[in-house]
Design a protein around this motif. Structure first.
Motif, PDB file in Angstrom:
ATOM      1  N   LYS A  60      15.803  -1.992  -3.574  1.00 14.75           N
ATOM      2  CA  LYS A  60      17.137  -1.439  -3.292  1.00 14.75           C
ATOM      3  C   LYS A  60      17.343  -0.264  -4.244  1.00 14.75           C
ATOM      4  CE  LYS A  60      20.793  -4.093  -2.621  1.00 14.75           C
ATOM      5  NZ  LYS A  60      21.955  -4.975  -2.907  1.00 14.75           N
ATOM      6  N   LEU A  61      17.647   0.902  -3.675  1.00 16.73           N
ATOM      7  CA  LEU A  61      17.803   2.128  -4.449  1.00 16.73           C
ATOM      8  C   LEU A  61      19.223   2.669  -4.318  1.00 16.73           C
ATOM      9  CD1 LEU A  61      14.533   3.887  -3.215  1.00 16.73           C
ATOM     10  CD2 LEU A  61      14.822   2.564  -5.336  1.00 16.73           C
ATOM     11  N   GLY A  62      19.676   3.348  -5.350  1.00 17.35           N
ATOM     12  CA  GLY A  62      20.975   4.021  -5.299  1.00 17.35           C
ATOM     13  C   GLY A  62      20.781   5.487  -4.962  1.00 17.35           C
ATOM     14  N   VAL A  63      21.207   5.902  -3.774  1.00 16.80           N
ATOM     15  CA  VAL A  63      20.959   7.263  -3.292  1.00 16.80           C
ATOM     16  C   VAL A  63      22.246   8.079  -3.329  1.00 16.80           C
ATOM     17  CG1 VAL A  63      20.109   8.651  -1.367  1.00 16.80           C
ATOM     18  CG2 VAL A  63      19.153   6.381  -1.777  1.00 16.80           C
ATOM     19  N   ARG A  64      22.156   9.273  -3.938  1.00 17.88           N
ATOM     20  CA  ARG A  64      23.311  10.158  -3.969  1.00 17.88           C
ATOM     21  C   ARG A  64      23.726  10.546  -2.564  1.00 17.88           C
ATOM     22  NH1 ARG A  64      23.552  14.436  -8.849  1.00 17.88           N
ATOM     23  NH2 ARG A  64      25.455  14.890  -7.690  1.00 17.88           N
ATOM     24  N   LEU A  65      25.020  10.727  -2.390  1.00 13.54           N
ATOM     25  CA  LEU A  65      25.560  11.091  -1.088  1.00 13.54           C
ATOM     26  C   LEU A  65      24.880  12.336  -0.530  1.00 13.54           C
ATOM     27  CD1 LEU A  65      27.818  10.441   1.008  1.00 13.54           C
ATOM     28  CD2 LEU A  65      29.289  12.005  -0.274  1.00 13.54           C
TER      29      LEU A  65
ATOM     30  N   LYS B 218      11.030   9.080  -7.990  1.00 15.10           N
ATOM     31  CA  LYS B 218      10.955  10.123  -9.015  1.00 15.10           C
ATOM     32  C   LYS B 218      11.542  11.439  -8.533  1.00 15.10           C
ATOM     33  CE  LYS B 218       7.728  12.402 -12.166  1.00 15.10           C
ATOM     34  NZ  LYS B 218       6.311  12.514 -12.601  1.00 15.10           N
ATOM     35  N   GLU B 219      11.233  11.802  -7.282  1.00 18.69           N
ATOM     36  CA  GLU B 219      11.680  13.083  -6.744  1.00 18.69           C
ATOM     37  C   GLU B 219      13.198  13.191  -6.696  1.00 18.69           C
ATOM     38  OE1 GLU B 219      11.377  15.715  -2.588  1.00 18.69           O
ATOM     39  OE2 GLU B 219      10.196  13.881  -2.836  1.00 18.69           O
ATOM     40  N   TYR B 220      13.862  12.091  -6.299  1.00 24.47           N
ATOM     41  CA  TYR B 220      15.318  12.116  -6.145  1.00 24.47           C
ATOM     42  C   TYR B 220      16.045  11.402  -7.282  1.00 24.47           C
ATOM     43  CZ  TYR B 220      14.633  13.963  -1.446  1.00 24.47           C
ATOM     44  OH  TYR B 220      14.284  14.754  -0.374  1.00 24.47           O
ATOM     45  N   ASP B 221      15.290  11.013  -8.319  1.00 22.85           N
ATOM     46  CA  ASP B 221      15.883  10.350  -9.478  1.00 22.85           C
ATOM     47  C   ASP B 221      16.753   9.166  -9.036  1.00 22.85           C
ATOM     48  OD1 ASP B 221      16.468   9.877 -12.142  1.00 22.85           O
ATOM     49  OD2 ASP B 221      18.181  11.257 -12.164  1.00 22.85           O
ATOM     50  N   LEU B 222      16.127   8.248  -8.297  1.00 22.88           N
ATOM     51  CA  LEU B 222      16.848   7.121  -7.704  1.00 22.88           C
ATOM     52  C   LEU B 222      16.813   5.899  -8.616  1.00 22.88           C
ATOM     53  CD1 LEU B 222      15.396   7.403  -4.076  1.00 22.88           C
ATOM     54  CD2 LEU B 222      17.522   8.393  -4.960  1.00 22.88           C
TER      55      LEU B 222
ATOM     56  N   VAL C 227      16.520  11.510   2.102  1.00 24.69           N
ATOM     57  CA  VAL C 227      15.807  10.287   1.735  1.00 24.69           C
ATOM     58  C   VAL C 227      15.554   9.432   2.967  1.00 24.69           C
ATOM     59  CG1 VAL C 227      15.952   8.133   0.437  1.00 24.69           C
ATOM     60  CG2 VAL C 227      16.663  10.279  -0.635  1.00 24.69           C
ATOM     61  N   ARG C 228      16.566   9.324   3.831  1.00 23.24           N
ATOM     62  CA  ARG C 228      16.392   8.513   5.045  1.00 23.24           C
ATOM     63  C   ARG C 228      15.300   9.103   5.943  1.00 23.24           C
ATOM     64  NH1 ARG C 228      19.792   4.713   6.728  1.00 23.24           N
ATOM     65  NH2 ARG C 228      21.547   5.572   5.512  1.00 23.24           N
ATOM     66  N   ARG C 229      15.250  10.427   6.015  1.00 23.96           N
ATOM     67  CA  ARG C 229      14.235  11.082   6.846  1.00 23.96           C
ATOM     68  C   ARG C 229      12.828  10.814   6.288  1.00 23.96           C
ATOM     69  NH1 ARG C 229      16.026  16.092   6.650  1.00 23.96           N
ATOM     70  NH2 ARG C 229      17.342  15.827   8.508  1.00 23.96           N
ATOM     71  N   LYS C 230      12.673  10.862   4.988  1.00 26.62           N
ATOM     72  CA  LYS C 230      11.363  10.631   4.378  1.00 26.62           C
ATOM     73  C   LYS C 230      10.933   9.180   4.541  1.00 26.62           C
ATOM     74  CE  LYS C 230      11.191  14.531   1.282  1.00 26.62           C
ATOM     75  NZ  LYS C 230      10.733  15.053  -0.020  1.00 26.62           N
ATOM     76  N   LEU C 231      11.908   8.266   4.508  1.00 25.89           N
ATOM     77  CA  LEU C 231      11.585   6.866   4.747  1.00 25.89           C
ATOM     78  C   LEU C 231      11.141   6.660   6.193  1.00 25.89           C
ATOM     79  CD1 LEU C 231      14.449   5.047   2.783  1.00 25.89           C
ATOM     80  CD2 LEU C 231      12.024   5.127   2.177  1.00 25.89           C
TER      81      LEU C 231
ATOM     82  N   LEU D 236       0.815  -1.217   0.000  1.00 28.12           N
ATOM     83  CA  LEU D 236       0.000   0.000   0.000  1.00 28.12           C
ATOM     84  C   LEU D 236       0.852   1.272   0.000  1.00 28.12           C
ATOM     85  CD1 LEU D 236      -2.795  -1.047   2.527  1.00 28.12           C
ATOM     86  CD2 LEU D 236      -2.934  -0.965   0.018  1.00 28.12           C
ATOM     87  N   GLN D 237       2.149   1.120   0.302  1.00 27.84           N
ATOM     88  CA  GLN D 237       3.050   2.267   0.299  1.00 27.84           C
ATOM     89  C   GLN D 237       3.747   2.478  -1.057  1.00 27.84           C
ATOM     90  OE1 GLN D 237       5.313   0.755   3.775  1.00 27.84           O
ATOM     91  NE2 GLN D 237       4.889   2.739   4.736  1.00 27.84           N
ATOM     92  N   MET D 238       3.347   1.680  -2.045  1.00 24.67           N
ATOM     93  CA  MET D 238       4.012   1.711  -3.343  1.00 24.67           C
ATOM     94  C   MET D 238       4.051   3.115  -3.939  1.00 24.67           C
ATOM     95  SD  MET D 238       5.538  -0.036  -5.734  1.00 24.67           S
ATOM     96  CE  MET D 238       5.045  -1.759  -5.516  1.00 24.67           C
ATOM     97  N   ASN D 239       2.932   3.819  -3.926  1.00 25.19           N
ATOM     98  CA  ASN D 239       2.894   5.154  -4.516  1.00 25.19           C
ATOM     99  C   ASN D 239       3.856   6.115  -3.822  1.00 25.19           C
ATOM    100  OD1 ASN D 239       1.009   4.437  -6.444  1.00 25.19           O
ATOM    101  ND2 ASN D 239      -0.753   5.134  -5.229  1.00 25.19           N
ATOM    102  N   ASP D 240       3.947   6.004  -2.501  1.00 27.52           N
ATOM    103  CA  ASP D 240       4.866   6.864  -1.757  1.00 27.52           C
ATOM    104  C   ASP D 240       6.317   6.584  -2.161  1.00 27.52           C
ATOM    105  OD1 ASP D 240       2.878   8.154  -0.255  1.00 27.52           O
ATOM    106  OD2 ASP D 240       2.797   6.479   1.165  1.00 27.52           O
ATOM    107  N   ILE D 241       6.642   5.302  -2.302  1.00 26.36           N
ATOM    108  CA  ILE D 241       8.010   4.923  -2.667  1.00 26.36           C
ATOM    109  C   ILE D 241       8.334   5.382  -4.087  1.00 26.36           C
ATOM    110  CG2 ILE D 241       9.614   3.008  -3.003  1.00 26.36           C
ATOM    111  CD1 ILE D 241       8.876   3.650  -0.072  1.00 26.36           C
ATOM    112  N   MET D 242       7.406   5.181  -5.021  1.00 28.54           N
ATOM    113  CA  MET D 242       7.638   5.586  -6.401  1.00 28.54           C
ATOM    114  C   MET D 242       7.751   7.107  -6.519  1.00 28.54           C
ATOM    115  SD  MET D 242       8.089   2.918  -8.226  1.00 28.54           S
ATOM    116  CE  MET D 242       8.877   2.152  -6.800  1.00 28.54           C
ATOM    117  N   ARG D 243       7.021   7.825  -5.675  1.00 24.38           N
ATOM    118  CA  ARG D 243       7.122   9.281  -5.662  1.00 24.38           C
ATOM    119  C   ARG D 243       8.518   9.701  -5.201  1.00 24.38           C
ATOM    120  NH1 ARG D 243       3.254  10.157  -2.305  1.00 24.38           N
ATOM    121  NH2 ARG D 243       1.631   9.926  -3.877  1.00 24.38           N
TER     122      ARG D 243
END
Length: 204
Positions: A181-186, A163-167, A192-196, A153-160
């Motif tokens: 598993k996502l690749g997050v810029r330094l 898209k927002e951080y181009d992950l 990103v961690r805070r939003k998760l 049910l959290q799929m839309n939040d994750i996909m958003r």
């Protein structure tokens, strides 16, 4: 190679896009330089072994490489040439171009006339520079893998977030409980961690 305008950001580095090569001759000696973009020391060994097999009759197989965003992992090898006349000039040419994640191997065929210390340094420096001049400089982003489970049910939040951080998505499975598993810029790691965390998700 023109990279005067390229200055890496805090979480990026400059490297070469594709392998290149060049040749230089001096007093009968022939120098063959091969430049490669690399990710690991294992690749160094593989490329070096391949060239030693291809040029089995060469006098020397000298090389240098830099790994890590700031080139903190490096090595220079003279392969029997006088100390610091081969590996160091190769290494310095890579550094002078502000590059990392790069290996340069120079194969030498001795031509019968000694070049002397200054001649050797000039030859290895020149042929390395020629190979790097042919290379296309590219900027790569340093990314940290963020892996976590989440509810479907959290799929839309994750996909958003993606898209927002181009992950880039490095791995994923979508079932009752999903994994990604996502690749997050330094520079984006804290955000990103805070939003998760706001979504009640902890990284593995």
């Amino acid at each position: 190679m023109q990279n005067d305008l390229f200055q890496p950001q805090a979480d990026t580095y400059l490297t070469i896009a594709e392998p290149t090569n060049a040749t230089f001759r001096d007093k009968g000696s022939k120098f063959l330089a091969y430049a490669y973009p690399i990710q690991t020391e294992t690749e160094v060994k593989s490329y070096l072994e391949g060239l030693k097999k291809q040029y089995y009759d060469a006098t020397h197989h000298c090389y240098a490489y830099l790994l890590g965003r700031n080139g903190e992992n490096w090595r220079a090898n003279d392969d029997g040439e006088p100390n610091h006349t081969a590996g160091t000039p190769i290494l310095n040419q890579i550094r002078s171009q502000n590059l990392t994640q790069v290996l340069v191997v120079v194969v030498r065929y001795y031509g019968g006339t000694k070049l002397g210390v200054s001649g050797l340094i000039h030859a290895y420096k020149t042929v390395t520079a020629l190979a790097l001049e042919k290379a296309q400089v590219v900027e790569r982003v340093v990314r940290t893998p963020f892996a976590f489970h989440f509810d479907y049910l959290q799929m839309n939040d994750i996909m958003r977030l993606v898209k927002e951080y181009d992950l880039p998505i490095l791995a994923q499975t979508f079932e009752n409980t999903c994994f990604i598993k996502l690749g997050v810029r330094l520079k984006d790691e804290v955000s990103v961690r805070r939003k998760l965390e706001d979504l009640g998700i902890e990284t593995l």
